[in-house]
Design an enzyme around this catalytic site. Structure first.
Site, PDB file in Angstrom:
ATOM      1  N   GLU A  19      47.440  52.654  43.444  1.00 43.81           N
ATOM      2  CA  GLU A  19      46.256  53.012  42.654  1.00 43.81           C
ATOM      3  C   GLU A  19      46.609  53.996  41.550  1.00 43.81           C
ATOM      4  O   GLU A  19      45.810  54.864  41.204  1.00 43.81           O
ATOM      5  CB  GLU A  19      45.176  53.580  43.576  1.00 43.81           C
TER       6      GLU A  19
ATOM      7  N   HIS B 277      35.060  48.932  50.469  1.00 43.83           N
ATOM      8  CA  HIS B 277      34.984  49.512  49.137  1.00 43.83           C
ATOM      9  C   HIS B 277      35.056  48.439  48.050  1.00 43.83           C
ATOM     10  O   HIS B 277      34.337  48.502  47.057  1.00 43.83           O
ATOM     11  CB  HIS B 277      36.136  50.513  48.992  1.00 43.83           C
TER      12      HIS B 277
ATOM     13  N   ARG C 202      37.006  53.962  32.525  1.00 41.18           N
ATOM     14  CA  ARG C 202      37.708  52.691  32.268  1.00 41.18           C
ATOM     15  C   ARG C 202      36.789  51.483  32.477  1.00 41.18           C
ATOM     16  O   ARG C 202      36.949  50.459  31.814  1.00 41.18           O
ATOM     17  CB  ARG C 202      38.968  52.582  33.143  1.00 41.18           C
ATOM     18  N   ASP C 203      35.834  51.596  33.404  1.00 39.16           N
ATOM     19  CA  ASP C 203      34.858  50.510  33.577  1.00 39.16           C
ATOM     20  C   ASP C 203      34.072  50.294  32.290  1.00 39.16           C
ATOM     21  O   ASP C 203      33.798  49.162  31.892  1.00 39.16           O
ATOM     22  CB  ASP C 203      33.863  50.863  34.703  1.00 39.16           C
TER      23      ASP C 203
ATOM     24  N   SER D 215      30.996  56.179  42.926  1.00 38.85           N
ATOM     25  CA  SER D 215      31.279  57.302  43.830  1.00 38.85           C
ATOM     26  C   SER D 215      32.780  57.550  43.933  1.00 38.85           C
ATOM     27  O   SER D 215      33.575  56.613  43.809  1.00 38.85           O
ATOM     28  CB  SER D 215      30.732  56.972  45.220  1.00 38.85           C
ATOM     29  N   HIS D 216      33.162  58.766  44.124  1.00 40.63           N
ATOM     30  CA  HIS D 216      34.544  59.099  44.473  1.00 40.63           C
ATOM     31  C   HIS D 216      34.509  60.190  45.542  1.00 40.63           C
ATOM     32  O   HIS D 216      35.100  61.254  45.401  1.00 40.63           O
ATOM     33  CB  HIS D 216      35.339  59.537  43.235  1.00 40.63           C
TER      34      HIS D 216
ATOM     35  N   LYS E 135      27.235  53.193  33.877  1.00 35.46           N
ATOM     36  CA  LYS E 135      27.429  52.893  35.291  1.00 35.46           C
ATOM     37  C   LYS E 135      27.797  54.161  36.044  1.00 35.46           C
ATOM     38  O   LYS E 135      28.448  55.048  35.484  1.00 35.46           O
ATOM     39  CB  LYS E 135      28.555  51.869  35.447  1.00 35.46           C
TER      40      LYS E 135
END
Lengths: 758, 80
Positions: A324, A55, A127-128, A105-106, A102
């Site tokens: 996380e 990942h 946040r990206d 995937s989650h 952007k």
């Protein structure tokens, strides 16, 4: 409890470590030992294991993704302002504005805990965008589930949809589109691909680095808890048994109100010009943020891990490194600016803590209560992970699949049969109305949404004075990609391109989200490699660079991999959103026309929605892309939108003309009378690319026809918009628009047993 | 009528945004030093006596519907 310090690791080389449980392979563990010249401490092992997971490290995909490097870094509107490698690509859209977007995937977290999995997927991608210094302005979500009537879909779908809506709505971001697709292959492995788009002025773009010895490293946002520990390596890289989640690791829970504060706080910090380097905390948490920040700069970094504010005081340093917990950011700030920094954070009630500083040298050193527990070269953690050239094999079954064409399938023999199949395709789960999903999303908040679902793309106004805007569409055709991964990826790209173009926007750049099965399966790696090459060919032909994206592997249930699903998110630019073209018919008496390649292609029934809905069939060859025609169509649409020649435009894709005609009629609330040249069945259901269904005032016919011809296209008038509430195909059938609309709207709510009409 | 109580709480390691918001509001109102985690309580009225079978039924109900066991714990008890 004693901690495993660097000194201890040196003194006790023989200690057995749980590298396998953390997802590392024996040779990977060996190379960590080689890099360090000793065994790793348990904290170092935690860091390497999450950062070297599939990942985070892209270890199986890197060699293939590198091929994107050959693409031009230029859009039709000028050079990319930031490209692959940044947290998100940045595109110049003119008038001093830049847009960053952007998709990510989650998938696995959303299967384990649908609501929180999807919610934190939205939060992560936002946040990206934020880390690029852009204000997030909209979301899109591409969702794929098992069959609509499958029992687990009733658990997974409402949870995921509520999670996307719950988080995005609380942030005050419109959700302007996406996809909802059902296929048996996603049962037990739904796909949640979240896209976020942000806007900034050119002068506000700062690609930040953590340079400058003595600069402070600050962690700000939420406190750190035991959320999703090991999520990055365990959740995203393991598969689920057919009968449910094999493990139930602690999942992350999102707090969108915290995220909203984080957005406003971060934008004000950017505005104040006091951020030297910034990194959002996503998968692999502090491990990722510190190693990425340190390797992006030109110095080393020293962190006192015990300064990290905790929600749970029992966390070990290893767990803090891997946590996380959501809604956290890390940044580097000059000591002189600390006062201002804390003042802004206090204003937004955001907790901020200095946890370390930039140092001389090139080591990332992490202490825990004064004892060194990590001493590594941050590059080896963040960027020099294992790279696999995994074996590729074209599946033996590929030829069998291709040979199994639709030629042998019985086709409708009478007008009544054709009408039945028309209804069946239009009202099937993949083609039916998605309002039940999108009505749970706020689509118009912020007041700049020019288009949203059910239009072909979402569209946002960027500049309120000039009307400058962007359009976005996400598409993946997994069925075509299964038949031919190279061509399927090309067609997914073409569909996204076309969806943006038919609204009158110029397609300029893509992000991708590549969802595949296990990379340890050579057949999956072959699909992946083919899809990359297909995207590269398509992007070269269309002049749309890849700005960034995401790879998700290990999407499978038991031993069964999902169909390869390369999602393309296309960004388009429109000079004035008031020129946008919608999909629904507008006025009685308008002409209906099909526009497409001057020389019609062949095929388009293999892999079609018709084959799926009517025969449950997948086999044969996908149609061939036609880039010249796609580009001609885009140019035609942009010109026609500018000159206000069109009443409506709708792209032809899944379900072909049948679905386009039905949707334009339903959305416009107007009937259609058409007469088709050639075989009615072929005309209605083939899914050949580069085509659109238009309607316009009869007076515009000549100018549109010559414009189409000038772009190498043919424009063929097939009928008229009527006020009679039916769709009729001359010599074949007619169906009631009222009945069709009701059935089309009812499919999803009825299957879920919630809020169906009538 | 006999009652079974099901108490549902977010698991200790799971973030509780609602509890956090309440904690913040309490502090603003001057109730300092109180940290809240918020759960929910279900009161289930039962036809007839509460038998071990009934409790088992309620436990199954809690497990499958009342609690999201991925992120929540629950306790089933008889109302005294």
């Amino acid at each position: 409890m004693s901690v495993d310090t660097v000194a201890n690791a040196k003194a006790t080389p023989q200690v057995q470590q749980p590298w396998a449980e953390l997802g590392l392979k024996a040779d990977e563990y060996e190379s960590i030992k080689q890099i360090l010249g000793r065994r790793p401490t348990s904290c170092e092992l935690a860091m390497y294991s999450v950062m070297w997971s599939e990942h985070c490290s892209y270890k199986s995909s890197k060699v293939h993704l590198a091929r994107f490097g050959q693409l031009e870094k230029t859009t039709p509107r000028g050079p990319l302002l930031a490209g692959i490698g940044e947290q998100a690509g940045v595109v110049d859209v003119g008038q001093g504005w830049a847009v960053t977007f952007k998709a990510e995937s989650h998938n696995h977290p959303s299967y384990v805990e649908p609501y929180q999995g999807a919610a934190t997927g939205v939060g992560g991608i936002v946040r990206d965008i934020l880390a690029m210094g852009a204000r997030p302005v909209a979301s899109m979500d591409s969702l794929r589930f098992g069959k609509l009537d499958a029992p687990d879909t009733a658990r997974v779908l409402p949870g995921i949809v509520a999670g996307v809506g719950g988080y995005g709505n609380c942030l005050g971001l419109p959700n302007i589109g996406g996809e909802v697709v059902f296929d048996d292959c996603y049962y037990g492995n739904p796909l949640v691909n979240a896209l976020s788009v942000g806007v900034l002025r050119h002068e506000d773009l700062h690609l930040a680095f953590a340079r400058g010895t003595g600069n402070k490293v600050i962690l700000y946002g939420a406190t750190t808890g035991g959320d999703g520990i090991g999520g990055a390596s365990v959740l995203a890289s393991e598969t689920f048994d057919a009968d449910g989640p094999a493990k139930r690791p602690s999942v992350q829970v999102g707090d969108p109100f915290m995220e909203k504060l984080l957005i406003e706080c971060t934008l004000e910090l950017f505005q104040a010009g006091i951020i030297n380097g910034i990194q959002d905390l996503g998968a692999a948490g502090i491990s990722c943020a510190t190693s990425e920040l340190a390797s992006a700069g030109d110095g080393g970094m020293h962190i006192d891990l015990d300064l990290v504010p905790l929600r749970d005081n029992t966390l070990t340093p290893e767990e803090i490194l891997m946590s996380e917990s959501q809604e956290r950011m890390a940044c580097v700030v000059e000591p002189a600016n600390l006062g201002k920094f804390f003042e802004i954070c206090a204003k937004w009630e955001v907790l901020a803590t200095v946890i370390g500083e930039v140092t001389e040298g090139d080591r990332l050193i992490i202490d825990w209560h004064g004892e060194t527990v990590v001493d590594v070269d941050p590059h080896t953690v963040a960027h020099e992970g294992p790279v696999y050239q995994r074996p590729l094999t074209r599946p033996a079954w590929q030829d069998t699949l291709i040979a199994d064409s639709t030629d042998k399938l019985p086709r409708p023999q009478t007008g009544i049969e054709l009408a039945d199949q028309f209804l069946a395709v239009v009202t099937s789960p993949n083609q039916a109305d998605k309002s039940w999903v999108t009505d749970q999303y706020d689509r118009y908040v912020r007041g700049n949404t020019a288009l949203a679902q059910p239009q072909d793309s979402g569209m946002l106004r960027i500049d309120e004075a000039t009307g400058l805007g962007v359009a976005l569409a996400t598409d993946a055709n997994a069925r075509f990609t299964m038949l031919d991964p190279f061509v399927g990826a090309e067609l997914s790209l073409c569909e996204a391109y076309r969806n943006v173009a038919v609204t009158g926007a110029e397609p300029v750049a893509i992000t991708d989200c590549l969802n595949f099965g296990s990379p340890e399966d050579p057949e999956v790696m072959w699909q992946f490699s083919q899809a990359i090459d297909g995207l590269i060919k398509g992007c070269q032909a269309l002049g749309t660079p890849v700005t960034g994206g995401n790879v998700s592997f290990y999407n499978r249930t038991g031993e069964v991999n999902i169909m390869p699903t390369p999602l393309v998110g296309m960004l388009g630019v429109i000079d004035d959103v008031r020129q946008r073209v919608k999909a629904g018919f507008r006025a009685e008496g308008d002409l209906i026309a099909l526009v497409g390649p001057a020389t019609p292609g062949t095929g388009g029934i293999d892999g079609s929605a018709w084959a799926q809905v009517v025969h449950g069939h997948l086999g044969g060859k996908p149609p061939q892309p036609d880039y010249a025609a796609e580009q001609g169509l885009a140019k035609l649409m942009i010109q026609a939108a500018k000159d206000k020649l069109l009443a409506s435009a709708h792209d032809l894709s899944d379900g072909g003309l049948a679905v386009a005609l039905a949707e334009s009629a339903i959305l416009g609330g107007l009937g259609a009378q058409v007469a088709l040249a050639g075989d009615d069945f072929e005309e209605l259901f083939n899914e050949r690319p580069a085509r659109a269904l238009l309607s316009f005032d009869p007076e515009k016919r000549d100018v549109l026809t010559s414009l189409a011809n000038a772009h190498g296209l043919s424009l063929q008038v097939i009928g008229r918009v009527t006020s009679i509430e039916e769709i009729s195909v001359a010599g074949s059938f007619s169906v009631s628009l009222v009945d069709l609309t009701r059935a089309w709207r009812n499919t999803i709510p009825a299957a879920l047993g919630i809020g169906g009409q009538d | 009528m006999a009652k079974i109580i099901v108490d549902v709480m977010p698991k200790p390691e799971i973030l509780d945004p609602q509890g956090k918001a309440i904690t913040g509001s309490l502090a603003r109102l001057g109730y300092s030093g109180l940290s809240v985690r918020q759960g929910k309580r279900f009161e289930i009225e039962v036809d007839g006596e509460i038998t071990p079978e009934r409790l088992e039924q309620a436990t199954q109900a809690a497990d499958s519907l009342l609690a999201n066991t991925t992120i929540e714990n629950y306790v089933v008890r008889v109302d005294q």
